[in-house]
Design a protein around this motif. Structure first.
Motif, PDB file in Angstrom:
ATOM      1  N   GLY A 188      -5.601  19.041  67.202  1.00 31.10           N
ATOM      2  CA  GLY A 188      -6.845  19.169  66.466  1.00 31.10           C
ATOM      3  C   GLY A 188      -6.512  19.409  64.998  1.00 31.10           C
ATOM      4  N   PRO A 189      -7.510  19.420  64.123  1.00 25.86           N
ATOM      5  CA  PRO A 189      -7.228  19.629  62.696  1.00 25.86           C
ATOM      6  C   PRO A 189      -6.565  20.974  62.403  1.00 25.86           C
ATOM      7  CG  PRO A 189      -9.428  18.748  62.997  1.00 25.86           C
ATOM      8  CD  PRO A 189      -8.926  19.091  64.369  1.00 25.86           C
ATOM      9  N   GLY A 212       2.751  25.262  67.391  1.00 23.45           N
ATOM     10  CA  GLY A 212       1.860  26.418  67.268  1.00 23.45           C
ATOM     11  C   GLY A 212       2.396  27.652  67.981  1.00 23.45           C
TER      12      GLY A 212
END
Ligand code: PMP
Length: 296
Positions: A188-189, A212
């Motif tokens: 995702g962004p 992440g």
């Protein structure tokens, strides 16, 4: 929204009021995007507050800075101390912390000599859970790692993400999903992505995505809960067939994706693995790894 007259920020070694902080209009970062940042959460844990995985975030900041030839003049330990003081000084507990490393004045496309270090924080409410998101596969691609280091949180990398998010909103969706340069699902962004199929989880392998810290936390939790996670290249066709999917990231934790390109996923959020993971995640973030306090 991000600060008021009393807010204090850390800028190049000094504690100053946010309203008095200044940066050069000739900063290279402002013109060419060659700066780095990170996003970190502080949680009220009943014993004060905990900055979740501070060590990992500040290490990533240092590593990201190196990729754009910026030198952070603080150790990871120094930055953790600054972050704790920042939260204390601003009487915050549940907060979002934003460290930023940016280059000084330099209008040419060569590494800047001057590096600046800024850290601020603002209140971040504890969310009971986010609204389900209707997503679309963006027409914007995540840059190839051969164009720019995608594992670093480089400011310039966020142009594609911002365009993807704007495109999704313009077309009536809540959020975008970017593909990588090979046409696989990337992220995702501002978050990584997982999908659930037949009781197992799948997530894009490293290489074309930001690694992440929430993504690794989820993998640790899955290990504890015996949930199988496979990291691999994921085609949009495989993704459409998922039982369920979610985004994950420091700011939004675990967010339920209810549809992609208008196709709804079969499983309800409450019955999904993502929902279980969110409950465990929200316990984990309370543990005070820095001050060694236990959860209450
Ligand atoms: N991908 C992108 C592009 C992001 O901006 C973020 C947020 N930092 C993430 C993934 C999730 O990373 P993390 O879990 O470390 O916040």
């Amino acid at each position: 929204m991000y600060y008021d007259d009393r807010t204090e920020v850390f800028l190049d070694g000094d504690w100053i009021k946010a309203k008095d902080a200044k940066a050069s209009l000739f900063a290279q970062t402002l013109h060419y995007g060659t700066g780095v940042f990170d996003g970190i959460r502080s949680y009220n844990n009943g014993n004060g507050f905990n900055i979740f995985k501070a060590q990992d975030h500040f290490q990533r900041l240092k590593d990201s800075a190196e990729k754009v030839f910026l030198k952070v003049p603080y150790s990871v330990e120094d930055m953790i101390k600054i972050a704790y003081e920042l939260i204390d000084r601003n009487n915050l507990t549940n907060a979002y912390i934003r460290p930023l490393v940016y280059a000084g004045p330099n209008m040419i496309l060569a590494p800047a000599k001057e590096t600046h270090f800024f850290m601020t924080a603002w209140k971040w409410a504890k969310y009971p859970g986010f609204e389900p998101l209707n997503t679309m596969i963006s027409s914007y691609l995540k840059p190839s790692p051969k164009s720019t280091p995608v594992e670093a949180k480089i400011i310039g990398n966020y142009s594609a993400n911002t365009l993807a998010s704007a495109e999704a909103k313009k077309l009536g969706f809540d959020e975008a999903i970017l593909l990588d340069h090979d046409g696989h699902i990337a992220e995702g962004p501002g978050s990584n992505i997982f999908y659930e199929k037949d009781g197992e989880l799948f997530t894009p392998k490293l290489g074309n995505i930001l690694p992440g810290i929430t993504r690794s936390t989820i993998m640790e939790i899955c290990d504890e809960l015996n949930v199988k996670v496979t990291e691999k290249d994921i085609t949009p066709e495989e993704f459409y067939q998922a039982d369920h999917a979610f985004f994950c990231g420091t700011a939004t934790e675990i967010t339920h994706i209810s549809s992609v390109n208008g196709e709804k996923f079969k499983k309800k959020w409450d019955d999904s693995i993502g929902h279980n993971l969110l409950e465990v995640y929200q316990q984990k973030v309370m543990f005070d790894e820095y001050r060694g306090l236990t959860i209450v």
